[in-house]
Motif scaffolding. Structure first.
Motif, PDB file in Angstrom:
ATOM      1  N   ARG A 203     -24.730  82.508  30.053  1.00 16.12           N
ATOM      2  CA  ARG A 203     -24.067  82.563  29.065  1.00 16.12           C
ATOM      3  C   ARG A 203     -23.276  81.489  29.301  1.00 16.12           C
ATOM      4  O   ARG A 203     -22.267  80.400  28.979  1.00 16.12           O
ATOM      5  CB  ARG A 203     -23.442  83.514  28.963  1.00 16.12           C
ATOM      6  CG  ARG A 203     -23.585  84.421  28.238  1.00 16.12           C
ATOM      7  CD  ARG A 203     -22.429  85.663  27.942  1.00 16.12           C
ATOM      8  NE  ARG A 203     -23.674  87.095  27.189  1.00 16.12           N
ATOM      9  CZ  ARG A 203     -22.773  88.588  27.217  1.00 16.12           C
ATOM     10  NH1 ARG A 203     -22.256  88.743  28.191  1.00 16.12           N
ATOM     11  NH2 ARG A 203     -24.015  89.640  26.585  1.00 16.12           N
ATOM     12  N   PHE A 204     -22.979  81.266  30.906  1.00 14.67           N
ATOM     13  CA  PHE A 204     -22.015  80.407  31.430  1.00 14.67           C
ATOM     14  C   PHE A 204     -22.865  78.790  30.932  1.00 14.67           C
ATOM     15  O   PHE A 204     -22.503  77.606  30.544  1.00 14.67           O
ATOM     16  CB  PHE A 204     -22.168  80.545  32.953  1.00 14.67           C
ATOM     17  CG  PHE A 204     -21.240  79.114  33.403  1.00 14.67           C
ATOM     18  CD1 PHE A 204     -20.137  78.891  33.280  1.00 14.67           C
ATOM     19  CD2 PHE A 204     -21.646  78.102  34.503  1.00 14.67           C
ATOM     20  CE1 PHE A 204     -19.813  77.948  34.446  1.00 14.67           C
ATOM     21  CE2 PHE A 204     -21.024  77.415  35.040  1.00 14.67           C
ATOM     22  CZ  PHE A 204     -20.761  77.489  35.463  1.00 14.67           C
ATOM     23  N   ILE A 205     -23.976  78.887  31.221  1.00  9.77           N
ATOM     24  CA  ILE A 205     -24.878  76.780  30.848  1.00  9.77           C
ATOM     25  C   ILE A 205     -24.834  77.333  29.955  1.00  9.77           C
ATOM     26  O   ILE A 205     -24.639  75.983  29.640  1.00  9.77           O
ATOM     27  CB  ILE A 205     -26.222  77.704  31.341  1.00  9.77           C
ATOM     28  CG1 ILE A 205     -27.040  78.089  33.194  1.00  9.77           C
ATOM     29  CG2 ILE A 205     -27.214  76.132  30.990  1.00  9.77           C
ATOM     30  CD1 ILE A 205     -28.036  78.296  33.565  1.00  9.77           C
ATOM     31  N   ALA A 206     -24.506  78.051  29.026  1.00 13.92           N
ATOM     32  CA  ALA A 206     -24.544  78.014  27.223  1.00 13.92           C
ATOM     33  C   ALA A 206     -23.387  77.376  26.716  1.00 13.92           C
ATOM     34  O   ALA A 206     -23.507  76.820  25.718  1.00 13.92           O
ATOM     35  CB  ALA A 206     -25.122  79.850  26.969  1.00 13.92           C
ATOM     36  N   LEU A 207     -22.380  77.380  27.528  1.00 16.69           N
ATOM     37  CA  LEU A 207     -21.392  77.074  27.028  1.00 16.69           C
ATOM     38  C   LEU A 207     -21.296  75.482  26.612  1.00 16.69           C
ATOM     39  O   LEU A 207     -20.183  74.752  25.995  1.00 16.69           O
ATOM     40  CB  LEU A 207     -20.164  77.549  28.041  1.00 16.69           C
ATOM     41  CG  LEU A 207     -19.490  78.609  27.953  1.00 16.69           C
ATOM     42  CD1 LEU A 207     -18.455  78.687  29.344  1.00 16.69           C
ATOM     43  CD2 LEU A 207     -19.005  79.239  26.705  1.00 16.69           C
ATOM     44  N   PHE A 208     -22.442  74.467  27.636  1.00 13.54           N
ATOM     45  CA  PHE A 208     -22.074  73.339  27.752  1.00 13.54           C
ATOM     46  C   PHE A 208     -23.344  72.746  27.025  1.00 13.54           C
ATOM     47  O   PHE A 208     -24.250  71.776  26.931  1.00 13.54           O
ATOM     48  CB  PHE A 208     -22.191  72.842  29.590  1.00 13.54           C
ATOM     49  CG  PHE A 208     -20.899  73.441  30.045  1.00 13.54           C
ATOM     50  CD1 PHE A 208     -19.588  72.810  30.572  1.00 13.54           C
ATOM     51  CD2 PHE A 208     -21.398  74.684  30.804  1.00 13.54           C
ATOM     52  CE1 PHE A 208     -19.054  73.525  31.437  1.00 13.54           C
ATOM     53  CE2 PHE A 208     -20.272  75.223  31.706  1.00 13.54           C
ATOM     54  CZ  PHE A 208     -18.737  74.410  31.664  1.00 13.54           C
ATOM     55  N   ALA A 243     -12.957  70.189  34.486  1.00 18.89           N
ATOM     56  CA  ALA A 243     -12.841  70.005  33.139  1.00 18.89           C
ATOM     57  C   ALA A 243     -12.544  71.104  32.332  1.00 18.89           C
ATOM     58  O   ALA A 243     -12.048  70.921  31.092  1.00 18.89           O
ATOM     59  CB  ALA A 243     -13.276  68.753  32.399  1.00 18.89           C
ATOM     60  N   THR A 244     -13.672  72.413  32.085  1.00 19.13           N
ATOM     61  CA  THR A 244     -13.278  73.191  31.242  1.00 19.13           C
ATOM     62  C   THR A 244     -12.382  74.083  31.220  1.00 19.13           C
ATOM     63  O   THR A 244     -12.268  74.345  32.698  1.00 19.13           O
ATOM     64  CB  THR A 244     -14.607  74.186  31.134  1.00 19.13           C
ATOM     65  OG1 THR A 244     -15.976  73.136  30.741  1.00 19.13           O
ATOM     66  CG2 THR A 244     -14.909  75.238  30.060  1.00 19.13           C
ATOM     67  N   PRO A 245     -11.150  74.596  30.405  1.00 16.14           N
ATOM     68  CA  PRO A 245      -9.775  75.485  30.447  1.00 16.14           C
ATOM     69  C   PRO A 245     -10.974  76.869  31.040  1.00 16.14           C
ATOM     70  O   PRO A 245     -11.894  77.097  31.062  1.00 16.14           O
ATOM     71  CB  PRO A 245      -9.979  75.200  28.788  1.00 16.14           C
ATOM     72  CG  PRO A 245     -10.430  74.454  27.746  1.00 16.14           C
ATOM     73  CD  PRO A 245     -11.676  74.339  29.100  1.00 16.14           C
ATOM     74  N   LEU A 246     -10.323  77.110  31.843  1.00 17.91           N
ATOM     75  CA  LEU A 246     -10.090  78.959  32.257  1.00 17.91           C
ATOM     76  C   LEU A 246     -10.869  79.638  31.010  1.00 17.91           C
ATOM     77  O   LEU A 246     -11.693  80.784  30.625  1.00 17.91           O
ATOM     78  CB  LEU A 246      -9.037  78.975  32.967  1.00 17.91           C
ATOM     79  CG  LEU A 246      -8.989  78.784  34.409  1.00 17.91           C
ATOM     80  CD1 LEU A 246      -8.048  79.031  35.701  1.00 17.91           C
ATOM     81  CD2 LEU A 246     -10.382  78.668  35.510  1.00 17.91           C
ATOM     82  N   THR A 247     -10.278  80.119  30.498  1.00 27.55           N
ATOM     83  CA  THR A 247     -10.174  80.560  29.373  1.00 27.55           C
ATOM     84  C   THR A 247     -11.840  80.827  28.224  1.00 27.55           C
ATOM     85  O   THR A 247     -12.071  81.048  27.819  1.00 27.55           O
ATOM     86  CB  THR A 247      -9.311  80.531  27.821  1.00 27.55           C
ATOM     87  OG1 THR A 247      -9.151  79.063  27.751  1.00 27.55           O
ATOM     88  CG2 THR A 247      -7.881  80.710  28.511  1.00 27.55           C
ATOM     89  N   THR A 248     -11.722  78.908  28.807  1.00 26.03           N
ATOM     90  CA  THR A 248     -13.319  79.400  27.705  1.00 26.03           C
ATOM     91  C   THR A 248     -14.315  79.976  28.817  1.00 26.03           C
ATOM     92  O   THR A 248     -15.304  79.876  28.117  1.00 26.03           O
ATOM     93  CB  THR A 248     -13.823  77.541  28.155  1.00 26.03           C
ATOM     94  OG1 THR A 248     -12.716  76.920  26.939  1.00 26.03           O
ATOM     95  CG2 THR A 248     -15.219  77.365  27.100  1.00 26.03           C
ATOM     96  N   LEU A 249     -13.985  79.527  30.073  1.00 31.42           N
ATOM     97  CA  LEU A 249     -15.055  79.836  30.994  1.00 31.42           C
ATOM     98  C   LEU A 249     -14.832  81.604  30.999  1.00 31.42           C
ATOM     99  O   LEU A 249     -16.339  81.933  31.422  1.00 31.42           O
ATOM    100  CB  LEU A 249     -14.924  79.050  32.463  1.00 31.42           C
ATOM    101  CG  LEU A 249     -14.532  78.054  33.021  1.00 31.42           C
ATOM    102  CD1 LEU A 249     -14.469  77.482  34.017  1.00 31.42           C
ATOM    103  CD2 LEU A 249     -16.258  77.300  32.885  1.00 31.42           C
ATOM    104  N   THR A 251     -15.611  83.320  28.411  1.00 31.75           N
ATOM    105  CA  THR A 251     -15.624  83.793  27.516  1.00 31.75           C
ATOM    106  C   THR A 251     -17.202  83.969  28.036  1.00 31.75           C
ATOM    107  O   THR A 251     -17.726  84.392  27.043  1.00 31.75           O
ATOM    108  CB  THR A 251     -16.249  82.526  26.368  1.00 31.75           C
ATOM    109  OG1 THR A 251     -16.867  81.601  26.534  1.00 31.75           O
ATOM    110  CG2 THR A 251     -14.623  82.763  26.037  1.00 31.75           C
ATOM    111  N   ALA A 252     -17.870  83.499  29.233  1.00 26.86           N
ATOM    112  CA  ALA A 252     -19.026  83.444  29.563  1.00 26.86           C
ATOM    113  C   ALA A 252     -19.535  85.410  30.135  1.00 26.86           C
ATOM    114  O   ALA A 252     -20.466  85.762  30.864  1.00 26.86           O
ATOM    115  CB  ALA A 252     -19.879  82.066  30.144  1.00 26.86           C
ATOM    116  N   GLY A 253     -17.694  85.419  30.310  1.00 27.61           N
ATOM    117  CA  GLY A 253     -18.467  87.146  31.082  1.00 27.61           C
ATOM    118  C   GLY A 253     -17.683  87.281  32.530  1.00 27.61           C
ATOM    119  O   GLY A 253     -17.588  88.390  33.221  1.00 27.61           O
TER     120      GLY A 253
END
Length: 387
Positions: A203-208, A243-249, A251-253
């Motif tokens: 999921r973390f990889i998928a964010l990018f 550069a990615t907000p913590l709130t976005t990170l 969402t990967a769990g």
């Protein structure tokens, strides 16, 4: 008279059939009693079922966290998000006291090899009289290490015969490792199961890489493979994570703390405090100091990174409960009794650090391989080991 007696008997029989059902159930009741008597322990366990199994499961989860195994740390060196052919095993100079992995720069994807040093003589060629002895290479170092372990202690022979250590094999040493990805994986895998860590990493990889996986992050990793065929999903660069907000990170769990750890690690790579070249060349003590200075990195994490990602062959973790347990079994102790006696006595319930250090010192400079085999002692019939 006889007629009157017969009618009374008939009435009694009829009444018994209707009102007295006791005799037929008598046999099953007795059978249940006999069964209960012969299975008394099972009944007691069944009565304890509401509480005891929960305690066992809780204890098991603690052991998973306290007892890291190769399964738990494989995520450090595993690039499960990519599909690519296995690299050819090209022989390079190798040194058990230095980094033997091929590292890939997180910023440029350029391959970083450790700064060359003088080749060390190969032990395999020591018995052959030649003007110059062959150097130790990635093609021979595992063979030399196994021979050294058996020479030090013959009980290593059945372990080595049963388990092939691909980690330090020519194929394993030919794999390319992204140190940023490996360290991120180590943070992601803290305090969670291997399966959960893989899911979160996917999921973390998928964010990018949302365009590459059709916005289905859970489908990124399936048993170590990418679910979308012929698609290579790159691991994010440090600057992207920073550069990615913590709130976005999150969402990967990821927990809030882990998201902060990953951003802090990304900052270290972004500032140049950590680079692939520095990690490859740093002496072991300096490497541990650099890594443990990063928030979220403990000594065990640094040791596992040195072993599984950098492929250094002289790493040994005194604080690893799985290694302690394996070493206790290796020297012939009853680990089940030691576990029971060691409740509440801290991490060293199977063997003290001083004794572990004394035993492991004999296996220098290949203690990483010795440690790898200690994780597998209980998978081998120890009774076949020669004393």
């Amino acid at each position: 008279m006889a007629s009157r007696r017969s009618s009374r008997l008939a009435a009694m029989v009829s009444s018994a059939k209707i009102t007295d059902p006791a005799p037929p159930p008598a046999l099953p009741a007795a059978s249940r009693k006999r069964k209960a008597a012969t299975q008394a322990p099972a009944v007691e366990k069944a009565e304890e079922a509401p509480s005891t199994p929960r305690k066992r499961r809780a204890k098991a989860s603690v052991d998973v966290l306290e007892t890291p195994t190769p399964t738990a740390v494989n995520l450090i060196a595993e690039e499960a998000h990519t599909v690519k052919p296995r690299p050819a095993a090209v022989a390079r100079l190798a040194d058990p006291s230095r980094t033997n992995a091929l590292l890939r720069s997180p910023k440029t994807s350029r391959i970083i090899a450790p700064t060359p040093v003088e080749a060390i003589p190969s032990k395999l060629g020591a018995s052959i009289s030649k003007p110059t002895e062959p150097a130790t290479t990635t093609a021979t170092i595992l063979e030399e290490a196994c021979a050294h372990l058996i020479k030090v202690d013959a009980r290593m022979k059945p372990l080595i015969a049963k388990h092939h250590c691909r980690l330090f094999s020519p194929e394993g040493l030919a794999e390319q490792i992204d140190p940023f990805e490996a360290l991120c994986s180590s943070i992601i895998s803290q305090q969670v199961s291997g399966a959960a860590a893989k899911t979160i990493k996917g999921r973390f990889i998928a964010l990018f890489n949302n365009n590459n996986n059709n916005n289905n992050p859970e489908a990124v990793v399936v048993d170590g493979d990418v679910s979308a065929p012929s698609t290579t999903i790159p691991f994010p660069r440090p600057d992207q994570v920073a550069a990615t907000p913590l709130t976005t990170l999150r969402t990967a769990g990821l927990s809030q703390r882990k998201a902060e750890y990953l951003q802090g690690l990304a900052d270290q790579f972004g500032s140049g405090a950590l680079t692939a070249q520095r990690l490859a060349d740093a002496p072991y003590d300096e490497l541990l100091a650099r890594l443990t200075a990063v928030r979220g990195m403990g000594r065990w994490t640094a040791e596992m990174f040195a072993c599984f990602a950098l492929k250094r062959m002289d790493v040994f973790s005194l604080g690893d409960l799985g290694v302690q347990r394996g070493m206790a079994a290796f020297v012939g102790r009853d680990v089940a009794k030691l576990k029971a006696k060691g409740k509440g006595k801290g991490n060293n319930k199977y063997m003290g650090e001083k004794e572990m250090e004394e035993i492991s010192e004999r296996f220098r400079p290949f203690r990483s391989l010795f440690m790898w085999y200690m994780w597998r002692v209980e998978e081998t019939d120890i009774s076949t080991m020669e004393s």
